[in-house]
Design an enzyme around this catalytic site. Structure first.
Site, PDB file in Angstrom:
ATOM      1  N   LYS A  13      21.501  12.146  46.787  1.00  0.00           N
ATOM      2  CA  LYS A  13      21.896  12.556  45.050  1.00  0.00           C
ATOM      3  C   LYS A  13      20.718  10.986  44.733  1.00  0.00           C
ATOM      4  O   LYS A  13      19.657  11.658  43.886  1.00  0.00           O
ATOM      5  CB  LYS A  13      22.569  12.611  44.501  1.00  0.00           C
ATOM      6  N   SER A  14      21.503   9.874  44.877  1.00  0.00           N
ATOM      7  CA  SER A  14      20.561   9.059  44.962  1.00  0.00           C
ATOM      8  C   SER A  14      18.799   8.541  44.808  1.00  0.00           C
ATOM      9  O   SER A  14      18.024   8.395  44.258  1.00  0.00           O
ATOM     10  CB  SER A  14      20.754   7.570  45.488  1.00  0.00           C
ATOM     11  N   ARG A 113      30.740   7.336  28.567  1.00  0.00           N
ATOM     12  CA  ARG A 113      30.792   6.234  29.007  1.00  0.00           C
ATOM     13  C   ARG A 113      29.611   5.085  29.015  1.00  0.00           C
ATOM     14  O   ARG A 113      29.022   5.433  28.094  1.00  0.00           O
ATOM     15  CB  ARG A 113      30.065   6.940  30.638  1.00  0.00           C
ATOM     16  N   GLN A 158      22.564   1.485  39.140  1.00  0.00           N
ATOM     17  CA  GLN A 158      21.910   2.015  38.373  1.00  0.00           C
ATOM     18  C   GLN A 158      21.666   1.462  37.189  1.00  0.00           C
ATOM     19  O   GLN A 158      20.151   1.127  36.819  1.00  0.00           O
ATOM     20  CB  GLN A 158      23.189   2.887  37.348  1.00  0.00           C
ATOM     21  N   ASP A 304      31.875   5.405  45.637  1.00  0.00           N
ATOM     22  CA  ASP A 304      31.465   7.087  45.370  1.00  0.00           C
ATOM     23  C   ASP A 304      32.408   7.419  46.378  1.00  0.00           C
ATOM     24  O   ASP A 304      33.180   8.782  46.734  1.00  0.00           O
ATOM     25  CB  ASP A 304      29.965   7.570  45.395  1.00  0.00           C
ATOM     26  N   LYS A 331      33.923   6.999  35.711  1.00  0.00           N
ATOM     27  CA  LYS A 331      33.041   6.734  36.603  1.00  0.00           C
ATOM     28  C   LYS A 331      33.059   8.222  35.849  1.00  0.00           C
ATOM     29  O   LYS A 331      33.508   8.207  35.088  1.00  0.00           O
ATOM     30  CB  LYS A 331      33.683   7.683  37.830  1.00  0.00           C
ATOM     31  N   ARG A 335      38.559   7.391  36.919  1.00  0.00           N
ATOM     32  CA  ARG A 335      38.915   7.793  38.461  1.00  0.00           C
ATOM     33  C   ARG A 335      39.727   7.159  39.594  1.00  0.00           C
ATOM     34  O   ARG A 335      39.910   7.415  40.102  1.00  0.00           O
ATOM     35  CB  ARG A 335      37.480   7.693  39.565  1.00  0.00           C
TER      36      ARG A 335
HETATM   37  C1  S3P Z   1      24.419   5.506  42.185  1.00  0.00           C
HETATM   38  C2  S3P Z   1      24.564   3.514  41.403  1.00  0.00           C
HETATM   39  C3  S3P Z   1      26.714   3.852  41.531  1.00  0.00           C
HETATM   40  C4  S3P Z   1      27.363   5.241  42.011  1.00  0.00           C
HETATM   41  C5  S3P Z   1      26.160   6.559  41.374  1.00  0.00           C
HETATM   42  C6  S3P Z   1      24.620   6.298  42.178  1.00  0.00           C
HETATM   43  C7  S3P Z   1      22.717   5.446  41.459  1.00  0.00           C
HETATM   44  O1  S3P Z   1      26.640   4.076  40.114  1.00  0.00           O
HETATM   45  O2  S3P Z   1      28.835   5.055  41.563  1.00  0.00           O
HETATM   46  O3  S3P Z   1      26.988   8.039  41.919  1.00  0.00           O
HETATM   47  O4  S3P Z   1      22.546   6.182  41.576  1.00  0.00           O
HETATM   48  O5  S3P Z   1      22.036   3.854  41.168  1.00  0.00           O
HETATM   49  P1  S3P Z   1      27.022   2.589  39.691  1.00  0.00           P
HETATM   50  O6  S3P Z   1      24.966   2.325  39.665  1.00  0.00           O
HETATM   51  O7  S3P Z   1      27.336   2.622  37.956  1.00  0.00           O
HETATM   52  O8  S3P Z   1      27.949   1.313  40.086  1.00  0.00           O
END
Ligand code: S3P
Length: 419
Positions: A13-14, A113, A158, A304, A331, A335
């Site tokens: 997904k990322s 959020r 992120q 996660d 989250k 969570r």
């Molecule tokens: C992600 C970063 C993480 C993760 C999220 C996906 C990303 O969040 O929990 O599911 O793809 O960069 P954070 O950057 O808020 O920790």
């Protein structure tokens, strides 16, 4: 009744989000194989198209044409990120850096959020970003930005990603210093696509410049999805599960190191290393698990996976401590509290002390009338695995959230579970 067999988890997904969103900036055409078809990535894809991007289905994947930063839309076009925090935050960085006025919004979970953590450093670069009391909807008016040197206080990929993407179109270098190492997909992709990010420990130095799409990119499988079956195999006697074609980067495989320390049998085989490490991972039950301490510096590499690891901890002998997991409070749900309450509802001894999550095992589950995921996809999958471990079947409320990250979870569940 164990979990047995082999499966290919959905596209990461990322990485999928970044392939789509970074194509807004890049030039060229790319065939993408293995892109995740989960709801979160579909939100990114719909926004890519709404901004003028072209992504058309082809045999075995998607053909994407880069927009080279020339996105367009009517003033104040609302871009709906639905449930996806990654879409929202990466877009804040991208949109801040080129002409255009947009409003980013999302569903009720996303609307609670925090977005100031991204807006604040972007403003230091010269961005015009307004939040509603720190939360969505957020309006972004694209400006000419200037690179900054910024020490992050939150370990968030992120946030780091948003600043790097903004920095690509800024004047001068952008330096981001992380408090702890987080997943490195943004910087890897920038370098893979002809950009320049130098990484020196926790310090990243980005030189602005154009990105060019490679002709072909294969998204590897998502370790965060595979984790549900791999962790379940670690705690259910007789199980052995193999995930193939899965991303194995260090920043994403903290859960495997923890399962190994807990006493599961974990083996990894790397099949390729560029632009991301990819391979096969097998986890087998190897006797009762033991409690472990998960340090604060490990948390970003398994953020996660804490729900499913906390479930594994209910079956481990002793007190497992997850240090400083306060990021979990922001989250899709709080969570930290959802884990405590739902594991508690199953009769597990789970507590929150300060920012630490503490789980004492082993637990013989008791069964309430139902469990409630609060529409949090990762909680819903964790609770489904709890019921497999308990050999029980009661409703998990909010299970329909699972396709947010793992559309074929139920298919893999029925294929791997040996009745
Ligand atoms: C992600 C970063 C993480 C993760 C999220 C996906 C990303 O969040 O929990 O599911 O793809 O960069 P954070 O950057 O808020 O920790």
């Amino acid at each position: 009744m164990p979990f047995l067999g082999q499966f290919a988890p959905p596209g990461d997904k990322s990485i999928s989000h970044r392939l789509v969103l970074m194509s807004l900036l890049a030039e060229g055409r790319m065939h993408v194989a293995g892109l995740s078809v989960c709801e979160d990535v579909n939100a990114s894809l719909d926004i890519f198209r709404a901004l003028g991007g072209s992504a058309s289905p082809e045999a075995d994947g998607l053909s994407v044409v880069g927009l080279g930063g020339r996105w367009r839309g009517p003033d104040n076009l609302v871009l709906d990120c639905r449930n996806s925090g990654t879409t929202f935050r990466l877009l804040m960085g991208l949109l801040a850096s080129r002409p255009g006025r947009f409003v980013l919004d999302g569903d009720s979970q996303l609307r609670r959020r925090p977005m100031e953590r991204v807006a604040e450093p972007l403003r230091l670069m010269g961005a015009s970003v307004e939040t509603q009391n720190g939360k969505p909807p957020v309006s972004v008016v694209g400006q000419a930005l200037t690179g900054i040197v910024h020490q992050l206080t939150d370990a968030s990929a992120q946030l780091k990603g948003a600043l790097l993407l903004a920095g690509l179109s800024a004047a001068g270098r952008t330096v981001v210093v992380e408090p702890a190492k987080t997943r490195d997909h943004t910087e890897r992709l920038i370098n893979h696509w002809g950009g320049q990010v130098a990484v020196d420990g926790l310090r990243l130095t980005l030189t602005p410049g154009p990105l060019t799409l490679p002709p072909f990119f294969a998204a590897p499988g998502d370790p965060s999805s595979a984790a549900f079956f791999l962790a379940a195999a670690a705690m259910i006697p007789g199980s052995r599960v193999t995930a193939v074609n899965v991303l194995l980067s260090h920043g994403r495989t903290g859960f495997l190191r923890v399962l190994d320390r807990m006493g599961a049998k974990v083996s990894m085989t790397l099949t390729s290393d560029t632009p991301e490490p990819v391979g096969e991972v097998a986890v087998a039950y190897d006797g009762p698990l033991s409690a472990v301490e998960v340090s604060a510096s490990e948390v970003p590499s398994l953020i996660d996976e804490i729900p499913i690891l906390a479930l594994a901890a209910t079956q481990a002998q002793g007190v497992t401590i997850f240090r400083q997991v306060d990021e979990l409070r922001i989250k899709e749900t709080d969570r930290l509290m959802s884990i405590r309450h739902q594991l508690g509802a199953l009769g597990a001894r789970a507590a929150v002390e300060g920012d630490d999550l503490i789980v004492e095992g082993p637990t013989s589950f008791i069964l309430p009338d139902s469990l409630d995921s609060g529409h949090d996809h990762r909680l819903a999958m964790t609770l489904t695995m709890a019921l497999k471990a308990a050999k029980a079947s009661i409703p998990v409320l909010g299970r329909e959230s699972i396709p947010v990250s793992y559309p074929n979870f139920d298919q893999h569940l029925s294929e791997l579970w040996q009745d």
